[in-house]
Design a protein around this motif. Structure first.
Motif, PDB file in Angstrom:
ATOM      1  N   LEU B  46       0.832  -1.206   0.000  1.00  0.00           N
ATOM      2  CA  LEU B  46       0.000   0.000   0.000  1.00  0.00           C
ATOM      3  C   LEU B  46       0.868   1.258   0.000  1.00  0.00           C
ATOM      4  CD1 LEU B  46      -3.228   0.810   0.798  1.00  0.00           C
ATOM      5  CD2 LEU B  46      -1.941   1.774   2.685  1.00  0.00           C
ATOM      6  N   ARG B  50       0.673   4.033  -3.097  1.00  0.00           N
ATOM      7  CA  ARG B  50       0.164   5.404  -2.931  1.00  0.00           C
ATOM      8  C   ARG B  50       1.354   6.332  -2.748  1.00  0.00           C
ATOM      9  NH1 ARG B  50      -4.808   3.799  -0.582  1.00  0.00           N
ATOM     10  NH2 ARG B  50      -5.365   2.051  -1.897  1.00  0.00           N
ATOM     11  N   VAL B  52       1.650   9.257  -2.064  1.00  0.00           N
ATOM     12  CA  VAL B  52       1.586  10.294  -1.037  1.00  0.00           C
ATOM     13  C   VAL B  52       2.371   9.890   0.220  1.00  0.00           C
ATOM     14  CG1 VAL B  52      -0.641   9.485  -0.167  1.00  0.00           C
ATOM     15  CG2 VAL B  52       0.043  11.815   0.247  1.00  0.00           C
ATOM     16  N   TYR B  53       2.381   8.604   0.556  1.00  0.00           N
ATOM     17  CA  TYR B  53       3.096   8.171   1.762  1.00  0.00           C
ATOM     18  C   TYR B  53       4.600   8.382   1.618  1.00  0.00           C
ATOM     19  CZ  TYR B  53      -1.261   6.091   3.331  1.00  0.00           C
ATOM     20  OH  TYR B  53      -2.551   5.913   3.738  1.00  0.00           O
ATOM     21  N   ARG B  55       6.064  10.382  -0.420  1.00  0.00           N
ATOM     22  CA  ARG B  55       6.377  11.813  -0.517  1.00  0.00           C
ATOM     23  C   ARG B  55       6.472  12.443   0.865  1.00  0.00           C
ATOM     24  NH1 ARG B  55       3.712  15.734  -4.729  1.00  0.00           N
ATOM     25  NH2 ARG B  55       5.101  17.040  -3.541  1.00  0.00           N
ATOM     26  N   VAL B  56       5.523  12.084   1.729  1.00  0.00           N
ATOM     27  CA  VAL B  56       5.549  12.640   3.082  1.00  0.00           C
ATOM     28  C   VAL B  56       6.804  12.156   3.813  1.00  0.00           C
ATOM     29  CG1 VAL B  56       4.379  12.671   5.309  1.00  0.00           C
ATOM     30  CG2 VAL B  56       3.061  12.939   3.219  1.00  0.00           C
ATOM     31  N   ASN B  59       9.673  14.121   2.489  1.00  0.00           N
ATOM     32  CA  ASN B  59       9.520  15.447   3.050  1.00  0.00           C
ATOM     33  C   ASN B  59      10.086  15.526   4.458  1.00  0.00           C
ATOM     34  OD1 ASN B  59       8.500  17.871   2.396  1.00  0.00           O
ATOM     35  ND2 ASN B  59       6.347  17.345   2.635  1.00  0.00           N
ATOM     36  N   ARG B 224       2.324  22.270   2.686  1.00  0.00           N
ATOM     37  CA  ARG B 224       3.343  21.389   2.092  1.00  0.00           C
ATOM     38  C   ARG B 224       4.302  20.814   3.119  1.00  0.00           C
ATOM     39  NH1 ARG B 224       2.512  25.247  -1.643  1.00  0.00           N
ATOM     40  NH2 ARG B 224       1.455  24.450  -3.492  1.00  0.00           N
ATOM     41  N   GLN B 226       3.820  18.723   5.494  1.00  0.00           N
ATOM     42  CA  GLN B 226       3.240  17.548   6.134  1.00  0.00           C
ATOM     43  C   GLN B 226       4.358  16.594   6.559  1.00  0.00           C
ATOM     44  OE1 GLN B 226      -0.179  17.367   5.879  1.00  0.00           O
ATOM     45  NE2 GLN B 226      -0.564  15.372   6.751  1.00  0.00           N
ATOM     46  N   LEU B 231       0.783  11.368   9.735  1.00  0.00           N
ATOM     47  CA  LEU B 231       0.149  10.253   9.025  1.00  0.00           C
ATOM     48  C   LEU B 231      -0.015   9.046   9.945  1.00  0.00           C
ATOM     49  CD1 LEU B 231       1.697  10.074   5.443  1.00  0.00           C
ATOM     50  CD2 LEU B 231      -0.346  11.238   6.233  1.00  0.00           C
ATOM     51  N   ASP B 234      -2.897   9.644  12.235  1.00  0.00           N
ATOM     52  CA  ASP B 234      -4.165   9.457  11.504  1.00  0.00           C
ATOM     53  C   ASP B 234      -4.496   7.978  11.381  1.00  0.00           C
ATOM     54  OD1 ASP B 234      -4.781  12.016  11.080  1.00  0.00           O
ATOM     55  OD2 ASP B 234      -4.283  12.069   8.943  1.00  0.00           O
ATOM     56  N   ILE B 236      -3.652   5.443  13.167  1.00  0.00           N
ATOM     57  CA  ILE B 236      -4.045   4.775  14.408  1.00  0.00           C
ATOM     58  C   ILE B 236      -5.333   5.354  14.959  1.00  0.00           C
ATOM     59  CG2 ILE B 236      -3.405   4.371  16.807  1.00  0.00           C
ATOM     60  CD1 ILE B 236      -0.508   4.148  15.881  1.00  0.00           C
ATOM     61  N   PHE B 239      -8.284   5.658  11.806  1.00  0.00           N
ATOM     62  CA  PHE B 239      -8.650   4.468  11.046  1.00  0.00           C
ATOM     63  C   PHE B 239      -8.436   3.171  11.812  1.00  0.00           C
ATOM     64  CE2 PHE B 239      -7.068   7.540   7.739  1.00  0.00           C
ATOM     65  CZ  PHE B 239      -8.337   7.977   7.402  1.00  0.00           C
ATOM     66  N   ASN B 241      -5.859   1.584  11.999  1.00  0.00           N
ATOM     67  CA  ASN B 241      -5.095   0.726  11.091  1.00  0.00           C
ATOM     68  C   ASN B 241      -3.652   0.575  11.590  1.00  0.00           C
ATOM     69  OD1 ASN B 241      -4.028  -0.655   8.988  1.00  0.00           O
ATOM     70  ND2 ASN B 241      -5.002   0.593   7.410  1.00  0.00           N
ATOM     71  N   TRP B 242      -3.474  -0.358  12.524  1.00  0.00           N
ATOM     72  CA  TRP B 242      -2.151  -0.553  13.130  1.00  0.00           C
ATOM     73  C   TRP B 242      -1.146  -1.051  12.099  1.00  0.00           C
ATOM     74  CZ3 TRP B 242      -1.458   1.125  17.998  1.00  0.00           C
ATOM     75  CH2 TRP B 242      -2.605   1.342  18.761  1.00  0.00           C
TER      76      TRP B 242
END
Lengths: 350, 274
Positions: B46, B50, B52-53, B55-56, B59, B224, B226, B231, B234, B236, B239, B241-242
């Motif tokens: 995952l 994605r 975005v993960y 990228r963060v 960052n 920008r 972030q 994340l 968020d 945990i 969601f 989602n461990w």
């Protein structure tokens, strides 16, 4: 936060509650001596108000003892259910967590033999939780920035020419996407399922002019410091800042409402007593007491009879305000939050 | 055979505490990356799918890499004055560095915001004296984030540097001068290398601390800026989602490990530990 100004109404409300024989009967009499119910919420002034408005009348009527705990935390809640025996008997949860929790089987079903759900506006009653307060995302604006007329609608929020200055949005797609679509002309009853592409395209208009807030105190501070001139902010926060002298006001047009629910965690050892504590919350006088203490909007419309009239214009379930608003579709967000949060993060970084 | 030093038992309480309160939970979380919701590598797939993960994550590493040299450069002269100034000056400096250290992170971040905002102290001063006409954008962007991180992290560099500098024998600089080295040369060839262990300890502490920052980017950064802790939170809290949270933590841990390994190859961890 409004304790000193509303002490008189509070005392009047308490007296009415004590004098009402109906209230005592609804509770079933003081037959819960020796039972201890654990109540978990979000702490601070809010939980203090819940203690006075829900828990103490319940203790008085039933003889049970209520222990305060918290803060409510979704991860902690889940871990508790997974362990089999939750420490909490009643918890105050957000509408978003209510939907997620129903899907994952985290709650006891509401027992309508013990809770008179008909007292509550049917929009705020679920099979697994009863709405206790309502709050709304509103268009907040500086009262000094726009001498030629204040912004009113979400479309005005995106009109940087007519209403110059920085904007603020909550750092979350929830409600923000609705705001963008309403601003773009989508009718309130045609919002769901959200046209996500259209929403992000609209948000692009103000993105470079937007400061994102992640705590409520930050949203207030941005207006107090004149960092922004208009933005999305919760009704209670505008009220609080205005009471403290900030030059801020709000518009009720297209306000987006969300609900906090009281639930009973699955496997609660005091299920029946917990249900009856929730029933105490549904009583109009108790809801009015809470609203007078902390200016959160009631879910029982009868409560407005005992709510300070000065407070009514600030409450989103007041008749004038609720007809201008809509209730956020938590079931939609339950199914889409993960995907849309990723997209929100990616959009911010882009 | 030499008998075991019985003082080793004194380590027991700390070891127990670390195992129960730190290694256990962290190990449990990292294991969940492979076991939640079912065994396999789906959580890492995952992250890979994605962008975005990643990228963060990138960052986050970039921001830490910018913060670290700034903190070291600002902390160096302070530590120097602490180590080689008068005892009175040292007491004052230690006090001034420690006071913010004892103040809540949240309070200090809000205070930084008050300094940097559009109508804040710095902009009002600059506009009032006519240096600029429009307020400078100092907050809710990279500048604000850096200011917030740097002020919080300075003590982490100043104290290790101070302890390294205090151990430098002042006679060495005199010897360099006697042998004909001008002050700058003596500083670069003699003094600076001796401070390197302190620099490295401080820099490592700063870099690793910045990786996990959560409150400061939320309060002072912009869209920008972030960072990865946000994340993980968020995943945990929102969601439950461990698995993804564990995978994010593990990738971050590995990235940090690789960087420390590189550091060891170039400068040497032995230097740091000395």
């Amino acid at each position: 936060m409004t304790r000193s100004t509303t002490r008189r109404t509070l005392l009047a409300g308490a007296a009415a509650a004590a004098a009402s024989p109906f209230a005592a009967r609804a509770q079933g009499g003081p037959d819960l001596k020796g039972t201890t119910v654990v109540f978990a919420s979000w702490g601070g002034a809010y939980q203090d108000a819940e203690k006075v408005s829900y828990c103490e009348p319940f203790e008085k009527a039933t003889g049970a003892k209520v222990v305060q705990d918290g803060p409510m935390n979704p991860a902690k809640f889940r871990a508790m259910i997974a362990s089999g025996t939750p420490d909490w008997d009643v918890a105050d949860v957000t509408g978003g967590f209510l939907e997620v929790g129903i899907k994952d089987g985290l709650f006891e079903k509401i027992d309508t033999k013990l809770i008179t759900t008909s007292r509550i506006d049917p929009r705020f009653v679920s099979e697994y939780g009863v709405g206790c307060i309502v709050w709304s995302s509103n268009l907040g604006f500086s009262t000094t920035a726009f001498p030629n007329g204040a912004p009113k609608t979400w479309a005005d929020l995106f009109d940087l020419k007519k209403f110059p200055g920085k904007r603020t949005l909550q750092d979350s797609p929830t409600a923000s996407l609705e705001v963008a679509l309403l601003a773009d002309g989508v009718a309130a009853d045609k919002l769901y399922p959200l046209d996500v592409d259209r929403a992000f395209k609209k948000l692009d208009v103000i993105k470079e002019h937007t400061v994102f807030w992640s705590t409520n105190s930050q949203s207030q501070q941005l207006f107090v410091d004149r960092e922004v001139t208009a933005g999305v902010i919760l009704n209670g926060r505008v009220y609080d800042a205005a009471q403290k002298g900030a030059k801020i006001a709000l518009s009720w047009e297209q306000n987006i409402q969300q609900v906090d629910y009281l639930v009973v965690p699955r496997g609660s050892r005091n299920r029946d007593a917990a249900m009856r504590l929730i029933d105490t919350m549904t009583l109009a006088e108790n809801q009015a007491k809470l609203a007078n203490l902390i200016a959160y909007s009631p879910t029982n419309n009868e409560a407005f009879k005992s709510i300070d009239p000065k407070l009514e214009p600030w409450l989103c379930t007041a008749p004038e305000n609720t007809k201008r608003g809509l209730v956020l579709d938590q079931a939609y967000w339950r199914d889409n939050l993960k995907k849309l949060t990723e997209r929100w993060t990616a959009w911010k970084l882009a | 055979m030499r008998p075991i030093d019985r003082r080793i038992w004194l380590l027991l309480p700390a070891t127990l505490l670390l195992t129960v309160a730190f290694l256990g939970p962290v190990g449990w979380l990292l294991a969940r990356a492979f076991t939640f919701p079912q065994p396999g590598f789906q959580n890492f797939e995952l992250l890979w799918q994605r962008p975005v993960y990643l990228r963060v994550m990138g960052n986050t590493l970039l921001i830490s890499a910018i913060v670290t040299p700034i903190v070291v450069l600002l902390g160096f002269p302070v530590a120097h004055m602490m180590a080689h100034g008068s005892a009175r000056l040292r007491r004052w400096l230690v006090f001034l560095v420690l006071v913010p250290f004892w103040t809540s992170l949240l309070v200090r971040s809000f205070a930084t915001a008050i300094l940097l905002q559009r109508h804040g102290v710095i902009n009002s001063f600059l506009i009032g004296f006519g240096f600029i006409d429009e307020p400078l954008p100092l907050l809710y962007n990279l500048t604000g984030l850096l200011a917030g991180c740097v002020q919080v992290l300075l003590p982490f560099v100043i104290f290790p540097l101070y302890s390294a500098m205090a151990r430098i024998d002042p006679a060495l600089m005199k010897a360099a001068a006697t042998l004909g080295a001008p002050p700058l040369r003596a500083f670069v060839r003699v003094y600076l290398p001796l401070t390197l262990p302190g620099v490295m300890t401080g820099a490592t502490l700063v870099f690793i601390s910045t990786l996990g920052y959560y409150i400061i980017p939320a309060l002072l950064g912009g869209a920008r800026q972030q960072m990865v802790a946000q994340l993980i939170q968020d995943q945990i809290a929102t969601f439950g989602n461990w698995g993804v949270a564990g995978a994010l933590s593990l990738v971050l841990l590995l990235a940090t490990g690789v960087l420390l390994a590189l550091l060891q190859l170039t400068v040497g961890l032995k230097e740091i530990a000395r």
